[in-house]
Design an enzyme around this catalytic site. Structure first.
Site, PDB file in Angstrom:
ATOM      1  N   GLY A 231      -5.364 147.179  62.774  1.00 41.58           N
ATOM      2  CA  GLY A 231      -4.663 146.224  61.956  1.00 41.58           C
ATOM      3  C   GLY A 231      -5.085 144.779  62.571  1.00 41.58           C
ATOM      4  O   GLY A 231      -6.207 144.525  62.760  1.00 41.58           O
ATOM      5  N   SER A 232      -4.256 143.869  62.198  1.00 38.22           N
ATOM      6  CA  SER A 232      -4.815 142.431  62.322  1.00 38.22           C
ATOM      7  C   SER A 232      -5.041 142.060  63.971  1.00 38.22           C
ATOM      8  O   SER A 232      -4.338 142.653  64.628  1.00 38.22           O
ATOM      9  CB  SER A 232      -3.518 141.416  61.917  1.00 38.22           C
ATOM     10  OG  SER A 232      -2.450 141.436  62.760  1.00 38.22           O
ATOM     11  N   VAL A 235      -1.762 140.858  66.095  1.00 38.87           N
ATOM     12  CA  VAL A 235      -0.900 141.853  66.323  1.00 38.87           C
ATOM     13  C   VAL A 235      -1.740 142.711  67.236  1.00 38.87           C
ATOM     14  O   VAL A 235      -1.175 143.130  68.585  1.00 38.87           O
ATOM     15  CB  VAL A 235      -0.429 142.910  65.098  1.00 38.87           C
ATOM     16  CG1 VAL A 235       0.389 144.153  65.867  1.00 38.87           C
ATOM     17  CG2 VAL A 235       0.424 142.188  64.208  1.00 38.87           C
ATOM     18  N   GLY A 236      -2.765 142.950  67.262  1.00 41.41           N
ATOM     19  CA  GLY A 236      -3.576 143.740  68.136  1.00 41.41           C
ATOM     20  C   GLY A 236      -3.940 143.238  69.466  1.00 41.41           C
ATOM     21  O   GLY A 236      -3.764 143.903  70.518  1.00 41.41           O
ATOM     22  N   GLU A 254      -8.179 148.626  67.045  1.00 37.93           N
ATOM     23  CA  GLU A 254      -9.321 148.217  66.208  1.00 37.93           C
ATOM     24  C   GLU A 254      -8.932 146.972  65.258  1.00 37.93           C
ATOM     25  O   GLU A 254      -7.860 147.262  64.610  1.00 37.93           O
ATOM     26  CB  GLU A 254     -10.021 149.389  65.467  1.00 37.93           C
ATOM     27  CG  GLU A 254     -11.312 149.115  64.650  1.00 37.93           C
ATOM     28  CD  GLU A 254     -10.867 148.375  63.108  1.00 37.93           C
ATOM     29  OE1 GLU A 254     -11.338 147.463  62.949  1.00 37.93           O
ATOM     30  OE2 GLU A 254     -10.094 149.169  62.403  1.00 37.93           O
ATOM     31  N   CYS A 288     -11.633 145.461  56.988  1.00 41.82           N
ATOM     32  CA  CYS A 288     -11.996 144.794  58.296  1.00 41.82           C
ATOM     33  C   CYS A 288     -13.356 144.771  58.668  1.00 41.82           C
ATOM     34  O   CYS A 288     -13.765 143.806  59.350  1.00 41.82           O
ATOM     35  CB  CYS A 288     -11.186 145.599  59.445  1.00 41.82           C
ATOM     36  SG  CYS A 288     -11.744 147.392  59.592  1.00 41.82           S
ATOM     37  N   GLU A 394     -11.127 134.541  60.153  1.00 44.30           N
ATOM     38  CA  GLU A 394     -11.063 135.773  59.099  1.00 44.30           C
ATOM     39  C   GLU A 394     -10.158 135.344  57.703  1.00 44.30           C
ATOM     40  O   GLU A 394      -9.070 135.260  58.033  1.00 44.30           O
ATOM     41  CB  GLU A 394     -10.547 137.274  59.724  1.00 44.30           C
ATOM     42  CG  GLU A 394     -10.495 138.180  58.865  1.00 44.30           C
ATOM     43  CD  GLU A 394     -10.163 139.519  59.477  1.00 44.30           C
ATOM     44  OE1 GLU A 394     -10.799 140.537  59.058  1.00 44.30           O
ATOM     45  OE2 GLU A 394      -9.327 139.542  60.187  1.00 44.30           O
TER      46      GLU A 394
END
Length: 511
Positions: A231-232, A235-236, A254, A288, A394
């Protein structure tokens, strides 16, 4: 049935039972193309996560005692169901996340490929025999499941990525608590039904629908031994930071990228333009691995720009269920606003805008789809400067910068690497030396030569470096995250002999 949009409120799947959970709130799945409600779901709470983790913990010992092959047998039913329902499920993916229909179907294909890989791997050799210094010893590596695996997955691959995580975790002997993305709970519902229909024992697989608070409750809980997250970056990084401070707990995350394609003076421009268009606009730039930077040599820059811009101005944006659509809608209204802000930032930083289809003309929006979340390509050129935010942050949309460079491949790769991310990238060149230089020096985890900067074959690791990730939650690399390895050494002699010349003699004070 949940496969049809309806009025029932769908439930969580915990301990082999469908349950409304402890909360009173619900949320809806919405079509990004039409704005219509597809289905309603109960929103998970920390108490629901607690119940799911308790069920997973209770089921672990019995599940781990099964053989690899017996565990994999449960997945073969899912493999066949994914194949048999390919067309139907592909349409559901497109309806719920807005990807055009060939991408919706490919999402399902990728899911069954991953299930096939994970289940088939159960019959392959596991572990490594390692020579010992001592001839009478056997030494080898043996894998064991880590325990409870928390899986948190994104909306843009709502069927494929859950199986990247869960198929491997389950075959390796772990139990799972999964939170699907809140934007695609319908796909999550169907996957949970598949798990139930396959007869996976109670508590081995659990699903809690909901938002970030439910995901945080999973990743923060001490009963979770591994977190698999896609995900983003925001958050990651939070998950990786918290988990990294807990001894014995792992996170494989990832995340996003500010991916680039290097197009050298030796490029075949047919391949270059085709690859760039695919990389920048497939999934409406919401992959992504999508390319937001095209780094083009001055010798071919003008021709490439002309050809790329001509296509960007003409890209077919439309109903994702129609086969003549190339780009569907953005996922939700908030994301449309995010894309708008990135486009404005580029202007503020001096971009020369070449294509601005952010606000589509009325006749470009399909009939009956006015409430959808529509955006079109935004393409600009800008002089490279390391301080430009538009080249570092991004967007996750059809937002593309053209950067002209001079010099050699080394100069292009320096620009390519000047971003905090390092997920994916491509080089377009007919010179193998340039290709190999990019391969060896570009900061990324996924690299392509003379191909679009998209695509994931399930047998390859998928992940990045720098801000793009700290793990590869797919295929063999995911096995590393969901298992522990024991280095096992066994003595076949009646005598004890040690390595490195260490004496095995026991000496007492009387000697």
């Amino acid at each position: 049935m949940s496969q049809q949009a309806g009025t029932q409120t769908h439930q969580h799947y915990i301990g082999g039972e469908w349950t409304e959970g402890s909360g009173s709130e619900t949320f809806e799945s919405e079509s990004p193309a039409t704005g219509e409600t597809l289905a309603e779901f109960h929103r998970g709470t920390e108490d629901d996560v607690d119940a799911a983790l308790e069920a997973a913990e209770d089921a672990f010992e019995e599940w781990r005692e099964l053989s690899y092959i017996d565990r994999a047998e449960y997945l073969w039913d899912i493999y066949h169901e994914l194949r048999e329902r390919h067309e139907e499920l592909g349409e559901i993916v497109s309806r719920e996340c807005g990807k055009e229909i060939s991408e919706g179907k490919a999402d399902v294909t990728e899911a069954w490929h991953m299930v096939e890989w994970a289940a088939g791997n159960a019959r392959h050799p596991h572990g490594d025999v390692v020579p010992s210094e001592v001839g009478s010893k056997d030494a080898y590596m043996r894998r064991k499941p880590r325990g409870v695996v928390g899986c948190i997955t994104p909306w843009n691959f709502p069927v494929a990525i859950p199986f990247w995580h869960m198929a491997i975790a389950l075959v390796e002997g772990n139990t799972v608590v999964w939170k699907p993305a809140e934007q695609t709970p319908w796909c999550g519902q169907i996957i949970a039904e598949m798990m139930e229909d396959a007869g996976i024992p109670d508590g081995v697989f659990n699903m809690v629908q909901g938002f970030g608070d439910a995901g945080a409750a999973i990743s923060d809980d001490g009963r979770v031994d591994t977190v698999l997250f896609t995900g983003s970056a925001e958050v990651g990084h939070e998950i990786a930071s918290k988990v990294g401070g807990e001894p014995g707990k792992l996170a494989a995350c990832e995340m996003g990228g500010k991916n680039g394609i290097v197009i050298t003076e030796e490029a075949d421009l047919d391949i270059a333009v085709h690859s760039a268009v695919m990389s920048s606009f497939k999934t409406t730039g919401q992959r992504c691995v999508s390319s937001e930077r095209l780094i083009v040599h001055e010798d071919v820059y003008d021709e490439f720009k002309e050809r790329f811009v001509d296509i960007a101005e003409d890209i077919a944006v439309g109903d994702p269920l129609e086969e003549d659509t190339f780009m569907g809608p953005a996922i939700e209204a908030d994301h449309v606003e995010k894309i708008r802000k990135h486009n404005e930032l580029a202007r503020e930083e001096g971009a020369n805008v070449l294509v601005d289809r952010f606000e589509l003309e009325d006749d470009e929006i399909p009939e009956g789809h006015a409430e959808g979340h529509w955006v079109g390509p935004f393409v600009y050129e800008i002089d490279y400067d390391t301080d430009l935010r538009c080249l570092k942050e991004e967007c996750f949309g059809p937002h593309v910068a053209l950067l002209e460079y001079s010099g050699d491949i080394e100069d292009a790769v320096e620009i390519h690497n000047d971003t905090p991310y390092g997920l994916a990238g491509a080089v377009i060149s007919e010179d193998y030396r340039q290709i190999n230089y990019f391969r060896d020096h570009a900061d990324l985890g996924l690299a392509y030569a003379n191909l679009p900067c998209i695509g994931a074959e399930v047998q390859l690791p998928f992940g990045g470096v720098k801000k793009s990730g700290n793990g590869y939650p797919s295929a063999r690399e995911a096995i590393e995250a969901v298992t522990e390895r024991t280095a096992w050494t066994m003595n076949n002699s009646k005598e004890i002999e040690m390595a490195q010349g260490l004496s095995a003699d026991i000496i007492t004070k009387d000697d």
